[in-house]
Design an enzyme around this catalytic site. Structure first.
Site, PDB file in Angstrom:
ATOM      1  CG  ASP A 115       0.428  -2.427  31.959  1.00  0.00           C
ATOM      2  OD1 ASP A 115       0.418  -3.249  31.026  1.00  0.00           O
ATOM      3  OD2 ASP A 115       1.422  -2.223  32.665  1.00  0.00           O
ATOM      4  CG  ASP A 171       6.668  -1.123  33.799  1.00  0.00           C
ATOM      5  OD1 ASP A 171       6.040  -2.191  33.881  1.00  0.00           O
ATOM      6  OD2 ASP A 171       7.848  -1.010  34.160  1.00  0.00           O
TER       7      ASP A 171
END
Ligand SMILES: [Zn+2]
Length: 266
Positions: free
Chosen positions: A209, A211
Site C-alpha cells: 500500500d 503510506d
C-alpha cells in the site's frame, strides 16, 4: 549446538510451508527465551532451509513484542549462515507501487524499547551496521526478481516504526520528506541482530500500500487492505524466494558479513 542443521534461514509468513519438502518442526530453546514458533526444517532445491514465522504461525505476536533475539539465536543454533527476511511494507514514494518489490539497502530505526543486541557486557562490543544488508545476497535477490519479471527496486531505505499503530499523516510526510522509500515494523532489529552474529541477511520488501503521507494517496492505511494486497502478491514473492534460495551459495561467502566482530572490540 542443535543436532539439526540448516544452511539458509527464512523469516516470513505462513504461505511458505507448502513449498518445503521433508518438513520437520522443532522447538529450539535459546538463552533469550522462546522464538516466535517452532522452526520448520525442510529442503528447497536440495538446500536445507529453516523457516520461522516471525509473528508466530497464527500471526499472534505484534511487531513490537517479537522476541527478535530468540528468533536469530535459533537460526544460529542450526548453523544457518544466510537469512532471507521478506516483509510486507508500505511505500513512501509515488514511484514505488503496490505489488513492487524493494531490495532495501539501508534502515532507519524509529522503534524503541526492543532488545536489540546480544552484547550486554562484560566485553563491550560495537558492531557497525553502516551497510546492514548482505551485498552478495542483495545482488542475487535483485537477479531472482528480474528473472521472475517482477518490478523490483534495487535499493531503498526502510524506516522501521514501533507499531502496532500506523503513522499519522505528519509522521508519514516527515519520513517521505527525508527521501526514504519504505516503511515497516519488523526490519529492526531483525536484520541488525543477524549482523551481530555474523550471519548474512537480505530483506525483500513487498509493497502492499501507499503510506498515508505519500502525496497522491491520502487514504489512511488499514490492516484489512494490507492483508488483501499481501495475499494477492504473496505468490510472486514466493517465486522470488525459491529462485533466490537456489542461487545462494552456502559453502562459500563472497561478502564480509561473517567478519562483523573483527573490529568491534577494543
Ligand atoms: Zn553476506
Amino acid at each position: 549446538m542443535s543436532k539439526y542443521r540448516a544452511d539458509i534461514g527464512v523469516f516470513g509468513g505462513t504461505g511458505f510451508y507448502e513449498f518445503l519438502t521433508n518438513v520437520e518442526e522443532i522447538w529450539i530453546e535459546t538463552p533469550y527465551g522462546a522464538p516466535s514458533d517452532k522452526v520448520a526444517l525442510g529442503e528447497v532445491g536440495g538446500k536445507r532451509v529453516a523457516f520461522l514465522p516471525r509473528h508466530g504461525k497464527d500471526h499472534r505476536i505484534p511487531p513490537h513484542l517479537i522476541n527478535y533475539r530468540a528468533n536469530l539465536w535459533a537460526m544460529k543454533e542450526l548453523g544457518v549462515s544466510r537469512i532471507i527476511g521478506p516483509c510486507a511494507a508500505g511505500s513512501l514514494q509515488p514511484h514505488i507501487k503496490p505489488g513492487d518489490l524493494v531490495v532495501t539497502d539501508q534502515f532507519v530505526n524509529r522503534t524503541w524499547g526492543r532488545k536489540d543486541t546480544f552484547y550486554e557486557g562484560p566485553i563491550v562490543t560495537h558492531v557497525s551496521p553502516a551497510d546492514p544488508y548482505c551485498p552478495e545476497m542483495r545482488a542475487l535477490a535483485i537477479e531472482a526478481a528480474k528473472e521472475e519479471k517482477i518490478n523490483v527496486h534495487e535499493r531503498g531505505t526502510v524506516v522501521v516504526i514501533q507499531g502496532p499503530r500506523f503513522s499519522t499523516r505528519a509522521e508519514s510526510q516527515e519520513y517521505r520528506s527525508h527521501g526514504w522509500e519504505v516503511i515497516n515494523m519488523t526490519q529492526y532489529p531483525e536484520g541488525y541482530l543477524a549482523r551481530e552474529l555474523g550471519i548474512c541477511y537480505v530483506n525483500i520488501a513487498l509493497i502492499t500500500d501507499y503510506d498515508v503521507g505519500t502525496l497522491e494517496h491520502p487514504e489512511p492505511v488499514s490492516h484489512e487492505a494490507v492483508m488483501i494486497a499481501f495475499k494477492q502478491n504473496i505468490e510472486k514473492l514466493q517465486k522470488v524466494l525459491f529462485r533466490l534460495i537456489e542461487k545462494v551459495p552456502v559453502d562459500e561467502r563472497a561478502c564480509q558479513c561473517a567478519d562483523a566482530l573483527k573490529s568491534a572490540r577494543g
